[in-house]
Design a protein around this motif. Structure first.
Motif, PDB file in Angstrom:
ATOM      1  N   SER A  16       0.912  -1.173   0.083  1.00 19.40           N
ATOM      2  CA  SER A  16       0.127  -0.041  -0.047  1.00 19.40           C
ATOM      3  C   SER A  16       0.971   1.191   0.216  1.00 19.40           C
ATOM      4  CB  SER A  16      -1.018   0.000   1.099  1.00 19.40           C
ATOM      5  OG  SER A  16      -0.285   0.372   2.470  1.00 19.40           O
ATOM      6  N   THR A  53      -3.291  -2.516  -6.751  1.00 14.80           N
ATOM      7  CA  THR A  53      -4.241  -2.069  -7.884  1.00 14.80           C
ATOM      8  C   THR A  53      -5.250  -3.323  -8.151  1.00 14.80           C
ATOM      9  OG1 THR A  53      -2.761  -0.473  -8.598  1.00 14.80           O
ATOM     10  CG2 THR A  53      -4.395  -1.208 -10.110  1.00 14.80           C
ATOM     11  N   TYR A  56     -10.508  -4.857  -4.255  1.00 13.72           N
ATOM     12  CA  TYR A  56     -11.456  -3.973  -3.785  1.00 13.72           C
ATOM     13  C   TYR A  56     -11.433  -3.841  -2.051  1.00 13.72           C
ATOM     14  CZ  TYR A  56     -15.997  -2.217  -2.325  1.00 13.72           C
ATOM     15  OH  TYR A  56     -17.202  -1.612  -1.762  1.00 13.72           O
ATOM     16  N   VAL A  86      -0.248  10.877  -3.721  1.00 19.02           N
ATOM     17  CA  VAL A  86      -1.329   9.991  -4.329  1.00 19.02           C
ATOM     18  C   VAL A  86      -1.820  10.788  -5.509  1.00 19.02           C
ATOM     19  CG1 VAL A  86      -3.326   8.786  -4.157  1.00 19.02           C
ATOM     20  CG2 VAL A  86      -1.647   8.839  -2.310  1.00 19.02           C
ATOM     21  N   VAL A  88      -4.712  10.521  -9.300  1.00 16.83           N
ATOM     22  CA  VAL A  88      -5.455   9.707  -9.951  1.00 16.83           C
ATOM     23  C   VAL A  88      -4.831   8.663 -11.035  1.00 16.83           C
ATOM     24  CG1 VAL A  88      -7.382   9.878 -11.893  1.00 16.83           C
ATOM     25  CG2 VAL A  88      -7.311  11.296  -9.943  1.00 16.83           C
ATOM     26  N   ASP A  90      -2.712   6.935 -10.082  1.00 14.48           N
ATOM     27  CA  ASP A  90      -2.401   5.759  -9.257  1.00 14.48           C
ATOM     28  C   ASP A  90      -3.551   4.779  -9.367  1.00 14.48           C
ATOM     29  OD1 ASP A  90       0.181   6.365  -8.510  1.00 14.48           O
ATOM     30  OD2 ASP A  90      -0.723   7.764  -6.860  1.00 14.48           O
ATOM     31  N   TYR A  91      -4.722   5.360  -9.668  1.00 12.36           N
ATOM     32  CA  TYR A  91      -6.034   4.336  -9.946  1.00 12.36           C
ATOM     33  C   TYR A  91      -6.147   3.346 -10.981  1.00 12.36           C
ATOM     34  CZ  TYR A  91      -7.400   7.409  -5.936  1.00 12.36           C
ATOM     35  OH  TYR A  91      -7.709   8.217  -4.793  1.00 12.36           O
ATOM     36  N   TRP A  94      -9.099   3.198 -14.376  1.00 20.16           N
ATOM     37  CA  TRP A  94     -10.130   4.295 -13.686  1.00 20.16           C
ATOM     38  C   TRP A  94      -9.504   5.704 -14.039  1.00 20.16           C
ATOM     39  CZ3 TRP A  94     -10.988   8.338 -10.733  1.00 20.16           C
ATOM     40  CH2 TRP A  94     -12.231   8.979 -10.413  1.00 20.16           C
ATOM     41  N   GLY A  95      -8.294   5.928 -13.453  1.00 15.12           N
ATOM     42  CA  GLY A  95      -7.613   7.170 -13.721  1.00 15.12           C
ATOM     43  C   GLY A  95      -7.075   7.311 -15.222  1.00 15.12           C
ATOM     44  N   HIS A 118     -14.942   3.419  -9.320  1.00 12.20           N
ATOM     45  CA  HIS A 118     -13.990   3.502  -8.209  1.00 12.20           C
ATOM     46  C   HIS A 118     -14.718   3.037  -7.061  1.00 12.20           C
ATOM     47  CE1 HIS A 118     -10.372   4.847  -6.073  1.00 12.20           C
ATOM     48  NE2 HIS A 118     -11.386   5.685  -5.520  1.00 12.20           N
ATOM     49  N   PRO A 157      -5.567  12.894  -4.953  1.00 11.22           N
ATOM     50  CA  PRO A 157      -6.266  12.527  -6.289  1.00 11.22           C
ATOM     51  C   PRO A 157      -7.139  13.620  -6.933  1.00 11.22           C
ATOM     52  CG  PRO A 157      -6.464  10.636  -4.555  1.00 11.22           C
ATOM     53  CD  PRO A 157      -5.941  11.816  -4.006  1.00 11.22           C
TER      54      PRO A 157
END
Length: 178
Positions: A16, A53, A56, A86, A88, A90-91, A94-95, A118, A157
């Motif tokens: 993380s 990544t 959930y 951090v 977006v 890193d998403y 989705w990012g 997300h 983000p």
């Protein structure tokens, strides 16, 4: 069992932290490996849970995890430290989809329209005014003990979208807790 718990939790916490840069590594050192396993327990996660990544994490677990981490580190501003590293980007997919928009406004509109992909119970609203645009994020677990940390961490983000289009020196005119 305890040895496995410590090892698994340490790896999950390390995973993380990878996306959160130097600040999180400092918090990992502050917390130490012996304290990481109880954070997962406090969050209602299994000790062998791996944050990466594509996994959930329920909002209530994220709330509890960040609350426990901040309390354990003795850092009331842990979320703000996380926000600094951090984005977006890193998403994952989705990012990527958000940032592939041709303009800032269309990227913010995309983010608002697909926030449910997300985090299924979070909200993201775009409010256009004559001289400004307001981007509002609502975390599903607003009443949780870790909400303060979540709100601060979300700044990273959220502000990364305008910075992607306007440059890293861009700063919001105002931040408001809603």
């Amino acid at each position: 069992m305890v040895r496995g718990c410590k090892r698994s939790a340490r790896h999950a916490f390390d995973d993380s932290c990878r996306g959160h840069g130097q600040h999180s590594r400092g918090h990992r050192r502050t917390l130490g490996n012996k304290r990481v396993c109880p954070l997962f327990s406090d969050a209602g996660l299994q000790s062998d849970f791996h944050i990466q990544t594509g996994n959930y994490v329920p909002e209530v677990a994220l709330d509890r995890f960040l609350h426990s981490a901040a309390r354990s580190a003795g850092d009331d501003f842990l979320g703000a430290s996380l926000a600094q590293s951090v984005s977006v980007q890193d998403y994952g997919v989705w990012g990527d989809y958000v940032l592939e928009a041709p303009t800032l406004l269309s990227a913010m509109t995309r983010a608002s329209s697909i926030i449910h992909l997300h985090a299924d119970n979070d909200t993201l609203k775009l409010r256009r005014r004559p001289k400004s645009v307001r981007f509002e994020y609502g975390f599903a677990e607003r009443g949780g003990k870790g909400y303060r940390q979540i709100a601060m961490a979300a700044l990273g983000p959220l502000t990364s979208i305008p910075r992607y289009f306007l440059g890293q020196s861009w700063k919001p005119q105002k931040l408001v807790s809603i």
